[in-house]
Design an enzyme around this catalytic site. Sequence first.
Site, PDB file in Angstrom:
ATOM      1  N   TRP A  67     -65.355  27.913 -40.096  1.00 45.83           N
ATOM      2  CA  TRP A  67     -63.930  28.263 -40.054  1.00 45.83           C
ATOM      3  C   TRP A  67     -63.690  29.520 -39.230  1.00 45.83           C
ATOM      4  O   TRP A  67     -62.564  29.832 -38.869  1.00 45.83           O
ATOM      5  CB  TRP A  67     -63.377  28.430 -41.471  1.00 45.83           C
ATOM      6  CG  TRP A  67     -63.922  29.641 -42.224  1.00 45.83           C
ATOM      7  CD1 TRP A  67     -65.227  30.048 -42.276  1.00 45.83           C
ATOM      8  CD2 TRP A  67     -63.184  30.586 -42.989  1.00 45.83           C
ATOM      9  NE1 TRP A  67     -65.351  31.171 -43.050  1.00 45.83           N
ATOM     10  CE2 TRP A  67     -64.108  31.544 -43.505  1.00 45.83           C
ATOM     11  CE3 TRP A  67     -61.843  30.733 -43.305  1.00 45.83           C
ATOM     12  CZ2 TRP A  67     -63.719  32.613 -44.306  1.00 45.83           C
ATOM     13  CZ3 TRP A  67     -61.454  31.802 -44.112  1.00 45.83           C
ATOM     14  CH2 TRP A  67     -62.385  32.731 -44.601  1.00 45.83           C
ATOM     15  N   ASP A  68     -64.764  30.239 -38.909  1.00 47.16           N
ATOM     16  CA  ASP A  68     -64.691  31.435 -38.076  1.00 47.16           C
ATOM     17  C   ASP A  68     -63.879  31.149 -36.811  1.00 47.16           C
ATOM     18  O   ASP A  68     -63.108  31.986 -36.339  1.00 47.16           O
ATOM     19  CB  ASP A  68     -66.101  31.875 -37.627  1.00 47.16           C
ATOM     20  CG  ASP A  68     -67.065  32.120 -38.775  1.00 47.16           C
ATOM     21  OD1 ASP A  68     -66.954  31.442 -39.806  1.00 47.16           O
ATOM     22  OD2 ASP A  68     -67.954  32.977 -38.630  1.00 47.16           O
ATOM     23  N   GLU A 122     -67.944  34.127 -51.167  1.00 50.20           N
ATOM     24  CA  GLU A 122     -68.962  33.133 -51.529  1.00 50.20           C
ATOM     25  C   GLU A 122     -69.823  33.546 -52.713  1.00 50.20           C
ATOM     26  O   GLU A 122     -70.655  32.760 -53.175  1.00 50.20           O
ATOM     27  CB  GLU A 122     -69.863  32.869 -50.308  1.00 50.20           C
ATOM     28  CG  GLU A 122     -69.120  32.181 -49.174  1.00 50.20           C
ATOM     29  CD  GLU A 122     -69.933  32.081 -47.890  1.00 50.20           C
ATOM     30  OE1 GLU A 122     -70.748  32.985 -47.627  1.00 50.20           O
ATOM     31  OE2 GLU A 122     -69.738  31.113 -47.152  1.00 50.20           O
ATOM     32  N   LYS A 164     -67.718  39.388 -51.899  1.00 47.95           N
ATOM     33  CA  LYS A 164     -68.449  39.491 -50.643  1.00 47.95           C
ATOM     34  C   LYS A 164     -67.547  39.915 -49.495  1.00 47.95           C
ATOM     35  O   LYS A 164     -67.898  40.762 -48.691  1.00 47.95           O
ATOM     36  CB  LYS A 164     -69.071  38.129 -50.322  1.00 47.95           C
ATOM     37  CG  LYS A 164     -69.844  38.088 -49.014  1.00 47.95           C
ATOM     38  CD  LYS A 164     -70.458  36.723 -48.787  1.00 47.95           C
ATOM     39  CE  LYS A 164     -71.305  36.710 -47.530  1.00 47.95           C
ATOM     40  NZ  LYS A 164     -71.826  35.375 -47.231  1.00 47.95           N
ATOM     41  N   GLN A 165     -66.376  39.287 -49.392  1.00 45.98           N
ATOM     42  CA  GLN A 165     -65.531  39.499 -48.213  1.00 45.98           C
ATOM     43  C   GLN A 165     -64.076  39.299 -48.595  1.00 45.98           C
ATOM     44  O   GLN A 165     -63.780  38.749 -49.653  1.00 45.98           O
ATOM     45  CB  GLN A 165     -65.933  38.532 -47.115  1.00 45.98           C
ATOM     46  CG  GLN A 165     -65.665  37.075 -47.429  1.00 45.98           C
ATOM     47  CD  GLN A 165     -66.478  36.126 -46.565  1.00 45.98           C
ATOM     48  OE1 GLN A 165     -67.634  35.859 -46.850  1.00 45.98           O
ATOM     49  NE2 GLN A 165     -65.876  35.618 -45.506  1.00 45.98           N
TER      50      GLN A 165
HETATM   51  O1  IFM Z   1     -68.004  31.542 -42.212  1.00 45.06           O
HETATM   52  C1  IFM Z   1     -68.759  32.622 -42.653  1.00 45.06           C
HETATM   53  C2  IFM Z   1     -68.584  32.753 -44.133  1.00 45.06           C
HETATM   54  O2  IFM Z   1     -67.246  32.996 -44.471  1.00 45.06           O
HETATM   55  C3  IFM Z   1     -69.442  33.873 -44.668  1.00 45.06           C
HETATM   56  N1  IFM Z   1     -70.825  33.663 -44.326  1.00 45.06           N
HETATM   57  C4  IFM Z   1     -71.042  33.533 -42.884  1.00 45.06           C
HETATM   58  C5  IFM Z   1     -70.201  32.427 -42.293  1.00 45.06           C
HETATM   59  C6  IFM Z   1     -70.413  32.347 -40.772  1.00 45.06           C
HETATM   60  O3  IFM Z   1     -69.921  33.498 -40.155  1.00 45.06           O
END
Ligand code: IFM
Length: 726
Positions: A325-326, A467, A576-577
Amino acid sequence: MTDENWHVGATGFDPETISETGNRYLIGNGYMGYRGTLGEYTAAQQVALNLAGVYDQHGTAWREPVNAPNPLYITLTAGKTPLSVLETTPVSHQVGLDLRRAVFARTTSFAVDAGTVTVTASRFVSGADRTLGAARYTVSSTVATPVTLTCGIDEQVWDINGPHLVDTTHYAITGGLVVTAVTGELERQVAVWQRQFLSGSDAAGTLQTTAHGLQMSYPLALTPGVPVTLTVLFGVGVDDDRAAMVRTLSSATVASYDAWLAAHVAAWTKYWAASDVRLDGPDADQLALRYSIYQLLAVAPHDAVAQSIPARGLSGQTYKGAVFWDTEMFMLPFFAATDAATARSLVNYRIQGLAGAKAKAAAYGFRGAFYAWESQEHGLDACSDYNVTDVFTKRPMRTYFKDKQVHISGAVALAIWRTAQWLADDTLLTEGGAAVILACAEFYLDYARQGLLRPSVSIPDVIGPDEYHERVTDNAYTNKVVAATWQCALDVLAHLDAPQREAALAAVGGEDFVALVHTALAHLRRPVEQDGVLEQFAGYFKLEDCSVADVRSRLLDPREYWGGAYGVAAQTQVLKQADVVMMLEEFPQDYSLATHRANYDYYEPRTEHGSSLSWSMYAIEAARLGKGDAALEFFRKTATVDLTGQSKQWAGDIYIGGTHPAANAGAWLVALRGFAGMTTTANRLAFAPHLPADWNAMAFEVAYRNKRFAVRVTHDGATVQELEEA
Ligand code: IFM
């Protein structure tokens, strides 16, 4: 505005940084990426000529992109002394990238007898012809001395899960070498050609067979003031691309180098004209932003029709060379605003992947389109059920990224709709995009079918962007994306003419689909709110509330995975993010400023920023909230990730290093959405700057709905001038 800051480089050789400099000085043209390694490096130093979109599976190991044999394997020896940084400490050593021209260069001097031999080399992969590249390798000496220069195509390829090339054959042609091979799984034909031209010496080359393949060896009698130059022209062709590449190389002469370089530089001049962002501010910020844009331009499929960009760009095989999805959430906005052809290619890749997404949904028992979490060709999901290796047991850990990160389908649907709007290009919808959007909406209806029976519609058992918390219910970000996808389906249907609408609806069950979407939208669960803070998922507030430092202190191994069944973060509120904050960033108008603030303040201290996708989202939100210092700090993190090499290299025992195009694109997003305050409402482009205190002004061009604008923002506001040509 300063016109400097077009060069990144380093002085001195540190063997510990070989991997990171390989990423940092990557050159690429969307078709191939060539890591920032040196001529004398081999597979052990992670040399890779990475081929975009050419995947292979060896045995039962992970499928990954193919690295081609290296046509720029060049070594130098003086007597028995290898003039290689790996074996002889150089007197001086510099490497660098000219960002404007996308040319990598190195200069290294070695002590020999009573003098110094210096190697000056540069290379590029052509921005004008995707199958071609070239290098120049000049040797000079302060004393008369014999040296031996060798050059060949290294057949020992760096692979993580290879070997991927079988039936490798090699032969010599006039003034050059050829290696051909096929990929093991799909039998794709790979050919690497190379032509060599020596000038400054009339030494005859002799052909040698070595462990690395064929090599030409030139005994050179160096004399002071008479440099000897080896020009190498090379081509890499896969399947049908081979014929034109071979034709071009067959007729190439030493003069072709200058012609190829000129065409390459002309292509990059065009890219930069559309995409450069000029700062009146600290040089380091300018350089980092420009470098981020460089990385995007190097991996963009400029002249492809339906190709996308992997999460680690073209820097190697990590993350299986897969598209995440990046691309849709981070990179596509940059390309829509600067390079419509690339944006269309990225969208077409997903349109072509619809059959694969439908097959994935069906395999899980759902209707509609469930896009691959880690997408390879034809939308194939390369994500493993066991995507992380436990550092303690060395056993694969069951992870649910592939099964449960359903927000990927929404990312695809929204990106197609947003890109069609941005480019004012309905063909993206009528030629497949509308079908994708509806199929994604249908998937979400089916995924929520249990929840549809209840008074409020719940989206159970998902993983959001964070995640570390797997299989949660009603993740705020996911639910918002689901709602936006449903709304998008209704908007698309309203946008199509009657026959198009009828055809599109026929694929998803006709008018009943519309009725169901309306119902689902009206009843979809909203996140629980506490003092303005939106709960990341049902039950999140009940988890242990501790700091990132607390969680980190519980690690028994620095590479330990924080998520999964018993990860240190899984039972805590540490994420995580950006998750809720990303939701706010993506749908800013749907929330009050107070909500933006409350959530930023709550979630930021609880965020590990363990993904390079996180910083840019926080930076944009910080800029919107007037938190200039924090915004700049996060901007610097995202814009320098591949310059500093400071990113996670391991997920458990799985190597995840490489370049980070989503973070690179994040830097551009922060500059435009965050600092320039760019918004589009009702097809109107607007700017409301929040420049950091350290920046005085920023200027850039942006294309929107077939018009091109020159924008300059300062602390006092923005001036926007429409340019003549779109
Ligand atoms: O798409 C990301 C994910 O959100 C977090 N882990 C790495 C992936 C690739 O950049």
